[in-house]
Motif scaffolding. Structure first.
Motif, PDB file in Angstrom:
ATOM      1  N   GLU A  97      -0.133 -20.354  28.325  1.00 45.62           N
ATOM      2  CA  GLU A  97       0.291 -19.101  29.061  1.00 45.62           C
ATOM      3  C   GLU A  97       1.695 -18.657  28.659  1.00 45.62           C
ATOM      4  N   GLY A  98       2.191 -17.518  28.303  1.00 41.63           N
ATOM      5  CA  GLY A  98       3.415 -17.155  28.025  1.00 41.63           C
ATOM      6  C   GLY A  98       3.937 -17.729  26.884  1.00 41.63           C
ATOM      7  N   CYS A  99       2.995 -18.238  25.872  1.00 42.30           N
ATOM      8  CA  CYS A  99       3.592 -18.864  24.686  1.00 42.30           C
ATOM      9  C   CYS A  99       4.283 -17.547  23.578  1.00 42.30           C
ATOM     10  N   GLY A 100       3.637 -16.542  23.546  1.00 46.72           N
ATOM     11  CA  GLY A 100       4.137 -15.148  23.136  1.00 46.72           C
ATOM     12  C   GLY A 100       3.812 -15.392  21.668  1.00 46.72           C
ATOM     13  N   SER A 101       3.956 -14.003  21.106  1.00 43.95           N
ATOM     14  CA  SER A 101       3.351 -13.650  19.815  1.00 43.95           C
ATOM     15  C   SER A 101       3.944 -12.704  19.063  1.00 43.95           C
ATOM     16  N   ALA A 102       3.812 -12.447  17.900  1.00 43.79           N
ATOM     17  CA  ALA A 102       4.421 -11.446  17.224  1.00 43.79           C
ATOM     18  C   ALA A 102       3.217 -10.882  15.877  1.00 43.79           C
ATOM     19  N   LEU A 103       3.149  -9.651  16.048  1.00 43.77           N
ATOM     20  CA  LEU A 103       1.806  -9.365  15.020  1.00 43.77           C
ATOM     21  C   LEU A 103       2.559  -8.373  13.828  1.00 43.77           C
ATOM     22  N   VAL A 104       2.286  -8.881  12.780  1.00 49.21           N
ATOM     23  CA  VAL A 104       2.524  -7.913  11.600  1.00 49.21           C
ATOM     24  C   VAL A 104       1.304  -6.862  11.386  1.00 49.21           C
ATOM     25  N   LEU A 105       1.738  -5.463  11.651  1.00 49.90           N
ATOM     26  CA  LEU A 105       0.737  -4.414  11.585  1.00 49.90           C
ATOM     27  C   LEU A 105       0.878  -3.458  10.452  1.00 49.90           C
ATOM     28  N   ASP A 131       0.904  -1.246   0.041  1.00 47.14           N
ATOM     29  CA  ASP A 131      -0.143  -0.002  -0.047  1.00 47.14           C
ATOM     30  C   ASP A 131       0.900   1.119  -0.009  1.00 47.14           C
ATOM     31  N   GLY A 132       2.143   1.113   0.014  1.00 45.40           N
ATOM     32  CA  GLY A 132       3.154   2.345  -0.141  1.00 45.40           C
ATOM     33  C   GLY A 132       3.452   2.818   1.111  1.00 45.40           C
ATOM     34  N   LYS A 133       2.909   2.102   2.150  1.00 41.68           N
ATOM     35  CA  LYS A 133       3.317   2.667   3.411  1.00 41.68           C
ATOM     36  C   LYS A 133       4.139   1.565   4.304  1.00 41.68           C
ATOM     37  N   PRO A 134       5.125   2.053   5.119  1.00 44.33           N
ATOM     38  CA  PRO A 134       5.954   0.972   6.082  1.00 44.33           C
ATOM     39  C   PRO A 134       5.120   0.513   6.757  1.00 44.33           C
ATOM     40  N   ASP A 135       5.388  -1.171   7.158  1.00 39.69           N
ATOM     41  CA  ASP A 135       4.598  -1.861   8.227  1.00 39.69           C
ATOM     42  C   ASP A 135       5.778  -2.226   9.383  1.00 39.69           C
ATOM     43  N   LEU A 136       5.040  -2.682  10.236  1.00 36.76           N
ATOM     44  CA  LEU A 136       5.724  -3.056  11.713  1.00 36.76           C
ATOM     45  C   LEU A 136       5.645  -4.383  11.847  1.00 36.76           C
ATOM     46  N   LEU A 137       6.264  -5.162  12.566  1.00 43.52           N
ATOM     47  CA  LEU A 137       6.421  -6.321  13.317  1.00 43.52           C
ATOM     48  C   LEU A 137       6.669  -5.785  15.008  1.00 43.52           C
ATOM     49  N   VAL A 138       5.577  -6.544  15.679  1.00 43.07           N
ATOM     50  CA  VAL A 138       5.751  -6.094  17.413  1.00 43.07           C
ATOM     51  C   VAL A 138       5.473  -7.451  17.770  1.00 43.07           C
ATOM     52  N   GLY A 139       6.366  -7.519  18.816  1.00 46.23           N
ATOM     53  CA  GLY A 139       6.399  -8.842  19.859  1.00 46.23           C
ATOM     54  C   GLY A 139       5.596  -8.641  20.988  1.00 46.23           C
ATOM     55  N   SER A 140       4.884  -9.593  21.124  1.00 48.54           N
ATOM     56  CA  SER A 140       4.409  -9.804  22.779  1.00 48.54           C
ATOM     57  C   SER A 140       4.689 -10.913  23.469  1.00 48.54           C
ATOM     58  N   PRO A 141       5.920 -11.064  24.000  1.00 42.28           N
ATOM     59  CA  PRO A 141       6.465 -12.411  24.385  1.00 42.28           C
ATOM     60  C   PRO A 141       6.071 -12.959  25.617  1.00 42.28           C
ATOM     61  N   ASP A 142       5.077 -12.404  26.307  1.00 41.89           N
ATOM     62  CA  ASP A 142       4.251 -12.834  27.320  1.00 41.89           C
ATOM     63  C   ASP A 142       2.607 -13.173  27.068  1.00 41.89           C
ATOM     64  N   ASP A 161      -0.445   1.870   7.564  1.00 42.04           N
ATOM     65  CA  ASP A 161      -1.646   2.720   7.157  1.00 42.04           C
ATOM     66  C   ASP A 161      -2.842   2.547   7.858  1.00 42.04           C
ATOM     67  N   THR A 162      -3.356   1.405   8.073  1.00 44.54           N
ATOM     68  CA  THR A 162      -4.692   1.180   8.626  1.00 44.54           C
ATOM     69  C   THR A 162      -4.801   0.880  10.217  1.00 44.54           C
ATOM     70  N   GLY A 163      -3.455   0.016  10.400  1.00 47.40           N
ATOM     71  CA  GLY A 163      -3.375  -0.434  12.104  1.00 47.40           C
ATOM     72  C   GLY A 163      -3.973  -1.917  11.844  1.00 47.40           C
ATOM     73  N   ALA A 164      -4.360  -2.516  10.603  1.00 43.42           N
ATOM     74  CA  ALA A 164      -4.957  -3.862  10.521  1.00 43.42           C
ATOM     75  C   ALA A 164      -3.875  -4.896  10.976  1.00 43.42           C
ATOM     76  N   HIS A 165      -4.283  -6.084  11.359  1.00 43.88           N
ATOM     77  CA  HIS A 165      -3.163  -7.051  11.622  1.00 43.88           C
ATOM     78  C   HIS A 165      -3.125  -7.883  10.468  1.00 43.88           C
ATOM     79  N   LEU A 166      -1.990  -7.817  10.004  1.00 41.46           N
ATOM     80  CA  LEU A 166      -1.862  -8.445   8.712  1.00 41.46           C
ATOM     81  C   LEU A 166      -1.112  -9.802   8.714  1.00 41.46           C
ATOM     82  N   TYR A 167      -0.691 -10.234   9.976  1.00 44.72           N
ATOM     83  CA  TYR A 167      -0.508 -11.667  10.220  1.00 44.72           C
ATOM     84  C   TYR A 167      -0.078 -11.740  11.751  1.00 44.72           C
ATOM     85  N   LYS A 168      -0.287 -13.080  12.292  1.00 45.95           N
ATOM     86  CA  LYS A 168       0.045 -13.264  13.546  1.00 45.95           C
ATOM     87  C   LYS A 168       0.794 -14.758  13.843  1.00 45.95           C
TER      88      LYS A 168
END
Length: 548
Positions: free
Chosen positions: A346-354, A328-339, A357-364
């Protein structure tokens, strides 16, 4: 012309329920890594830190470094780091320390070509786990040999030197890459400082100091990109307890922005993002994992552009800019949630591709077992396979290695995953209560395993899951919205028991049919019985899957 919806309708009528919803099955590994690097012994915590290095072995593919700061034993103590091939996962170098501190590998960074041999080099921090001066070591990317030993020269009883690291490019145009090392004062005796070093001799160029003792200034560092428009990389510094972050000119050391946050823990992670708002200046990201949000800040003005929030999991503990992964022409972001606790682990952790532009979750991405802490460290490797998408690197320091124990790992994932499962729409816009959440997790390739998770459900309720062939918009009588064009509704009865409101969840796991063509779009949304919502029905957000 065959549409995606037509493709779905052409499938056997019982196949789509089997696709995602038929079996409440044991959860297994649903995301297939390209390859992984694994700890040697239980407790190594390999994956606590990761970083892209650049091409050190001459195969034109970016390589990476991963730290194992908790390793012990004659060949490992106190910690180690591995330089790993980005093309095949093979180990290139094993880096060790002879220092007096420990936690070697707590922080790692590819810092560019410091010694001028044409190959990027690697910096490893060793901040110590007890009152002792920390250290950092610079290693040749070409040979793995130690180039420099550095310490902060502090009288602080536990200075934490090496807690955070970053490369800064060639700030002074002398042909050698420069870098910064954080010394956040883990004792709390000092405010914390950040040292900027230049070139192969490790000469100190500049020291930056926090505001008050105990701030933890320098607990997070990142290359901010070009914030002030002078084509010299700038620096963003975070605090572990000071509730602020600061941005400095790489050219002059001048303070560009002082950014106050919600409270202690704001600034525990920082990153440069790239130019999100198109104003010609690179923007910034600040994590507040204590509060589970991440702020995107204008590099030009220091004003808030966007806030991403979740409920729990230390969301924002790790950050990585990805560039534009969804086109979409906008830089995106990978965010970790280790807890993060996901699918009852419990505590398996995750990371979201956000989406930037829109804040939508693109992958988890998510861990598969309790206490894995997936997403403790995240990075982008750039496009290693030539498909136009950056490959993603996730550290999972609690990952269980078969035959070894919880030694940790760092795994790379194909960049095509990063925009394959995205959320859109939003529950019931007029509801003041927490509405249901629908997540689709797993492998979006034909034959891949997927898990559908419904959370924040009212106890002992019913849910109808709609499967569609694309996004849509159908308002319901009570103001909720169906965000897709339904192809198939599947009614599921969830006897969830009397758990606290907002904590209930149910999952269904199945395999994506191997016959689905690449590019097929599947959308899902659920409506659930909820006596606290007008009309007694609440809707979740929707999910779109694009088969890869």
């Amino acid at each position: 012309m065959t549409t995606f919806a037509t493709r779905l309708r052409s499938l056997p009528p019982l196949l789509l329920p089997a696709l995602l919803l038929a079996v409440l099955a044991t959860r297994g590994a649903a995301q297939t890594a390209q390859f992984g690097s694994f700890g040697h012994n239980a407790g190594d915590a390999l994956g606590r830190s990761v970083s892209r290095v650049g091409d050190v072995n001459g195969d034109a593919v970016s390589d990476f470094v991963v730290g194992a700061p908790a390793a012990t034993g004659a060949e490992s103590a106190p910690g180690y780091a591995l330089v790993v091939s980005g093309s095949n996962g093979q180990r290139i170098h094993r880096l060790l320390t002879t220092g007096e501190a420990d936690l070697f590998g707590w922080a790692v960074a590819g810092v560019g070509d410091v010694n001028g041999d044409g190959v990027p080099d690697v910096l490893v921090g060793e901040p110590g786990s007890a009152p002792v001066p920390g250290e950092a070591r610079l290693f040749s990317g070409l040979t793995g040999d130690k180039l420099l030993e550095i310490n902060g020269g502090s009288t602080d009883s536990w200075d934490g030197f090496g807690f955070a690291l970053t490369g800064l490019g060639d700030l002074d145009a002398d042909g050698h890459a420069d870098f910064a090392i954080g010394q956040p004062s883990l004792s709390g005796e000092e405010p914390g400082v950040v040292h900027l070093y230049g070139g192969i001799d490790g000469g100190l160029r500049l020291t930056l100091t926090g505001l008050a003792p105990g701030d933890g200034f320098g607990a997070a560092l990142a290359n901010a990109g070009h914030v002030d428009g002078d084509d010299v990389d700038d620096l963003i510094v975070g605090t572990s307890a000071g509730a602020y972050a600061r941005v400095y000119s790489g050219a002059t050391g001048a303070l560009l922005h002082h950014l106050n946050g919600a409270g202690p823990g704001y600034g525990a992670s920082v990153a440069g993002l790239g130019d999100l708002d198109g104003d010609g200046f690179d923007d910034l990201v600040i994590g507040a994992p204590v509060f589970d949000f991440v702020d995107v800040i204008s590099g030009a003005t220091g004003q808030l552009l966007r806030r991403y929030e979740t409920l729990g999991g230390a969301f924002g503990a790790a950050l990585a800019p990805l560039g534009d992964v969804d086109g979409d022409g906008k830089p995106d972001l990978l965010v970790g949630s280790p807890d993060d606790t996901l699918l009852d682990q419990e505590g398996c952790g995750s990371a979201l591709v956000l989406s930037g532009d829109t804040g939508a979750h693109l992958y988890k991405f998510f861990g598969n077992m309790p206490a894995e802490h997936a997403g403790a460290a995240v990075a982008s490797l750039g496009d290693t396979d030539g498909d136009g998408k950056p490959e993603l690197l996730l550290g999972t320091p609690g990952d269980v290695v078969p035959g070894t124990g919880a030694a940790g790992s760092a795994k790379t994932f194909d960049g095509t995953l990063s925009s394959s499962i995205k959320t859109f729409g939003f529950g019931c816009p007029n509801s003041f209560l927490i509405t249901p959440v629908l997540d689709l997790l797993g492998d979006p390739t034909p034959g891949g395993q997927l898990t559908l998770a419904l959370t924040r459900l009212f106890p002992a309720t019913d849910a109808i899951v709609f499967i569609g062939g694309g996004p849509g918009f159908q308002p319901l009588a009570n103001g909720c919205i169906l965000w897709l064009a339904p192809v198939l509704p599947v009614q599921l009865v969830f006897p969830l028991g009397e758990f606290p409101f907002g904590a209930d969840s149910v999952t269904a796991t199945g395999l994506l049919p191997a016959s689905l063509p690449a590019g097929t779009v599947v959308t899902l949304q659920c409506l659930v019985v909820d006596p606290f919502v007008d009309g007694g029905i609440a809707s979740s957000s929707a999910v779109q899957l694009t088969v890869q």
